[in-house]
Design a protein around this motif. Sequence first.
Motif, PDB file in Angstrom:
ATOM      1  N   LEU A 249       0.990  -1.300  -0.012  1.00  0.00           N
ATOM      2  CA  LEU A 249       0.044   0.146   0.157  1.00  0.00           C
ATOM      3  C   LEU A 249       0.836   1.165  -0.097  1.00  0.00           C
ATOM      4  N   GLY A 250       1.996   1.423   0.765  1.00  0.00           N
ATOM      5  CA  GLY A 250       2.633   2.266   0.795  1.00  0.00           C
ATOM      6  C   GLY A 250       3.568   2.715  -0.284  1.00  0.00           C
ATOM      7  N   ALA A 251       3.761   1.572  -1.062  1.00  0.00           N
ATOM      8  CA  ALA A 251       4.483   1.866  -2.400  1.00  0.00           C
ATOM      9  C   ALA A 251       3.440   2.145  -3.738  1.00  0.00           C
ATOM     10  N   GLY A 252       2.216   2.229  -3.188  1.00  0.00           N
ATOM     11  CA  GLY A 252       1.278   2.581  -4.244  1.00  0.00           C
ATOM     12  C   GLY A 252       0.990   1.383  -5.262  1.00  0.00           C
ATOM     13  N   ALA A 253       1.376   0.272  -4.700  1.00  0.00           N
ATOM     14  CA  ALA A 253       1.156  -1.140  -5.515  1.00  0.00           C
ATOM     15  C   ALA A 253      -0.071  -1.688  -5.185  1.00  0.00           C
ATOM     16  N   ILE A 254      -1.411  -1.204  -5.739  1.00  0.00           N
ATOM     17  CA  ILE A 254      -2.477  -1.772  -5.255  1.00  0.00           C
ATOM     18  C   ILE A 254      -3.259  -2.253  -6.664  1.00  0.00           C
ATOM     19  N   LYS A 255      -2.876  -1.825  -7.978  1.00  0.00           N
ATOM     20  CA  LYS A 255      -3.690  -2.099  -9.233  1.00  0.00           C
ATOM     21  C   LYS A 255      -3.153  -3.244  -9.807  1.00  0.00           C
ATOM     22  N   LYS A 256      -3.822  -4.072 -10.491  1.00  0.00           N
ATOM     23  CA  LYS A 256      -3.345  -5.361 -11.256  1.00  0.00           C
ATOM     24  C   LYS A 256      -2.236  -4.922 -12.164  1.00  0.00           C
ATOM     25  N   GLY A 257      -1.033  -5.780 -12.033  1.00  0.00           N
ATOM     26  CA  GLY A 257       0.100  -5.349 -12.937  1.00  0.00           C
ATOM     27  C   GLY A 257       1.145  -4.769 -12.452  1.00  0.00           C
ATOM     28  N   ALA A 453      -6.218   6.020  -1.998  1.00  0.00           N
ATOM     29  CA  ALA A 453      -5.158   6.466  -1.065  1.00  0.00           C
ATOM     30  C   ALA A 453      -3.664   6.127  -1.727  1.00  0.00           C
ATOM     31  N   ALA A 454      -3.666   5.105  -2.485  1.00  0.00           N
ATOM     32  CA  ALA A 454      -2.594   4.588  -3.395  1.00  0.00           C
ATOM     33  C   ALA A 454      -2.204   5.793  -4.319  1.00  0.00           C
ATOM     34  N   GLU A 455      -3.209   6.418  -4.749  1.00  0.00           N
ATOM     35  CA  GLU A 455      -3.021   7.430  -6.147  1.00  0.00           C
ATOM     36  C   GLU A 455      -2.263   8.405  -5.532  1.00  0.00           C
ATOM     37  N   ARG A 456      -2.149   8.636  -4.143  1.00  0.00           N
ATOM     38  CA  ARG A 456      -1.504   9.992  -3.431  1.00  0.00           C
ATOM     39  C   ARG A 456       0.011   9.833  -3.234  1.00  0.00           C
ATOM     40  N   VAL A 457       0.432   8.620  -3.525  1.00  0.00           N
ATOM     41  CA  VAL A 457       1.810   8.096  -3.171  1.00  0.00           C
ATOM     42  C   VAL A 457       2.719   8.839  -4.101  1.00  0.00           C
ATOM     43  N   ALA A 458       3.875   9.449  -3.847  1.00  0.00           N
ATOM     44  CA  ALA A 458       4.806  10.051  -4.608  1.00  0.00           C
ATOM     45  C   ALA A 458       5.984   9.033  -4.965  1.00  0.00           C
ATOM     46  N   PHE A 459       6.564   9.759  -6.301  1.00  0.00           N
ATOM     47  CA  PHE A 459       7.425   8.617  -6.731  1.00  0.00           C
ATOM     48  C   PHE A 459       8.832   9.418  -7.045  1.00  0.00           C
ATOM     49  N   GLY A 460       9.902   8.597  -6.844  1.00  0.00           N
ATOM     50  CA  GLY A 460      10.931   9.128  -7.287  1.00  0.00           C
ATOM     51  C   GLY A 460      11.708   8.958  -8.551  1.00  0.00           C
ATOM     52  N   HIS A 461      12.778   8.360  -8.728  1.00  0.00           N
ATOM     53  CA  HIS A 461      13.399   7.850 -10.103  1.00  0.00           C
ATOM     54  C   HIS A 461      12.647   6.489 -10.493  1.00  0.00           C
ATOM     55  N   THR A 462      12.361   6.202 -11.908  1.00  0.00           N
ATOM     56  CA  THR A 462      12.286   5.121 -12.660  1.00  0.00           C
ATOM     57  C   THR A 462      13.506   4.584 -13.200  1.00  0.00           C
ATOM     58  N   PHE A 463      13.871   3.439 -12.974  1.00  0.00           N
ATOM     59  CA  PHE A 463      14.997   2.775 -13.467  1.00  0.00           C
ATOM     60  C   PHE A 463      14.317   1.865 -14.814  1.00  0.00           C
TER      61      PHE A 463
END
Length: 487
Positions: A249-257, A453-463
Amino acid sequence: MNCFVGVDVGTTNIKALAMPSDLSEILAHASAPLTTLSPEHGYAEQDPAEIWSAFIQVITEVTKELTQGGHAITHVAFCTAMHSLLPMDADGSPLGNAILWSDNRAEAQATTLRSTQADLGKAIYAETGTPLHPMIPLCKLAWMRENDPRLLRRTAHFGSIKEFLWHKLTGQFEVDFSIATATGLFNESKREWSELAMKFAGVRADQLSTPVPTTHQRPYQPRPETTDTGLPADVSLLIGASDGCLANLGAGAIKKGTATLTIGTSGAIRQTVRKPLRDPEVRLFCYYLDEGYYVVGGPTNNGGNVLEWVTEKLTQQDTEAVLAEAATVPPGSDGLLFLPYLQGERAPLWDASVRGAYLHVDWLHTRAHFVRAALEGVLFNLLSINELLTSHTGPARVIHANGGFAQSDLWVQMLADMAGIPVRLNASNESGSMGAILLTMKATGVVKTLDEAAERVAFGHTFQPDLDRHTTYRKAFAKWEEALKKL
C-alpha cells in the motif's frame, strides 16, 4: 496542523513517520535499532523490554518534534513484522523473549505438515493462506508443545510483538486480520481462529487475541505502570496491518499488473489481488490487507543479509566499497552463479535446511565476480518467486521497489535489467510507515478506498531496463534455474 503517525516495527529497527492528512510533507521522523539474539543455533529472538524501550524512544522523539512545530497528533497507526510469537501472562507481561520470523527451531514441525501429515497441512493452508514453514506461529507453538510444555501450560496468552505493544497502550488483547492471517492459525474466510490449526498447535482460542479489522481503532489508555509515551491522552490508535501488506500500500502498488519488491534483511515480491488466492502446491502466501484487498506473494530469507555477509565475511570491506567493486564486473558475472541460501529458504523452496553455493567457478573469476554474483543471486531468487506469482496473477508491467536495497542504484538497475520492465522508487523509502498512514486516511474518511489512497503516493526515479543486459540476464537466469532444480 493535525497529523497522522505511522509506526513501523521491523526486525532491525522501529521507525516512526508523521505526515499531515494531505501527505504534503514529512513533519517528523525517528528511528531506533533493535537487537536480535541467537541463544542457540537456528534461534532468533528479541527482548520485549528492548522493543518497548525503542518504541518509547521513537514515539517520544516524534511527539516532541511535532509539539515544537505546533502540530497535533490525532492518530497513530501500526505496521509490524509478521510471524513473531511471544508468551505472556494474563496481564500481558512477557514470559520470555519474542520468537522471530527468522527462527528455525520448528523445522521438524513444519516438515511434518509438509510430509507425514501433508493432507492436514494442505487443509490448514487452504483455510489460512500461510505456507508451512518454521517461521509461522502455528509451527512454533507445536514445537513448544513438544519441547517446552511447561511454558505452554504457564502461558495465559500467546501473541505477536504488535499484540504486546497494543496491550501496553490499550489494555486489550486484539490482533488485526492481517497479522492473524500470517500466523497459520486464522481461518481467513470465517474470520476466526482455525480449529484444525489450534488442535495441531496445542492452543485454545481463549489463549489468542480477538481478531479485528485492520482499520480498528482504540483510544490511547495510558496506565501508571507504563512509561510515559508523550502521546496526548485523546489520540486514537489504529491497529494497522503487517509490514508486507502495508509495504504494498505504501508503495502505491494496489492495481493489477503492479508488483512490489522489497529487500531489507530478508525480501519479498508481492501483488495485490481482490480476492483470496491459494497455490495448489502451498508455495505462496495470501494475507489480508483490508476488505477486498489481499496481498499475495513469496518471501525470501536471503536479501540484505547476503550483502551483509559479503561485506563482513567475504570481503571485509564497507558496503560502498563492495558495491563499487561489483560494478566493475559485467552482467552475468562471466558465468559465475550464486544460490543465495545462507539462512535456509522460504519461497520458492520452503526448506529451512537448504544452504547456498557458488557454481561454475572459473580461474578468471575475481573477488569482484563473487560479490556481483551474490547480488545477482538474490535477485534471481526473487524473480523465480515472481514467475510463480505471475502464473496466478498475470504478468507485472512495473515493479515498485523499496527497502534498504533501493538505496543502491546499481542493485536497482540490476533488477530492472533482469526483469525487463521499469522499476520505480518511491519518493520516501518508508513504505511501511507510509502504508500505515494511508490506511488511517481510509479509516478516517479522508479517502474512500485504498485505490484512492495509493494514488496519493509520490514517486522518485524510475529505472528503465537495458534490453542488451536483459538478454544476457535471461540466459544467466535459465542456467540459474537449472541449478535450482538440481538443488
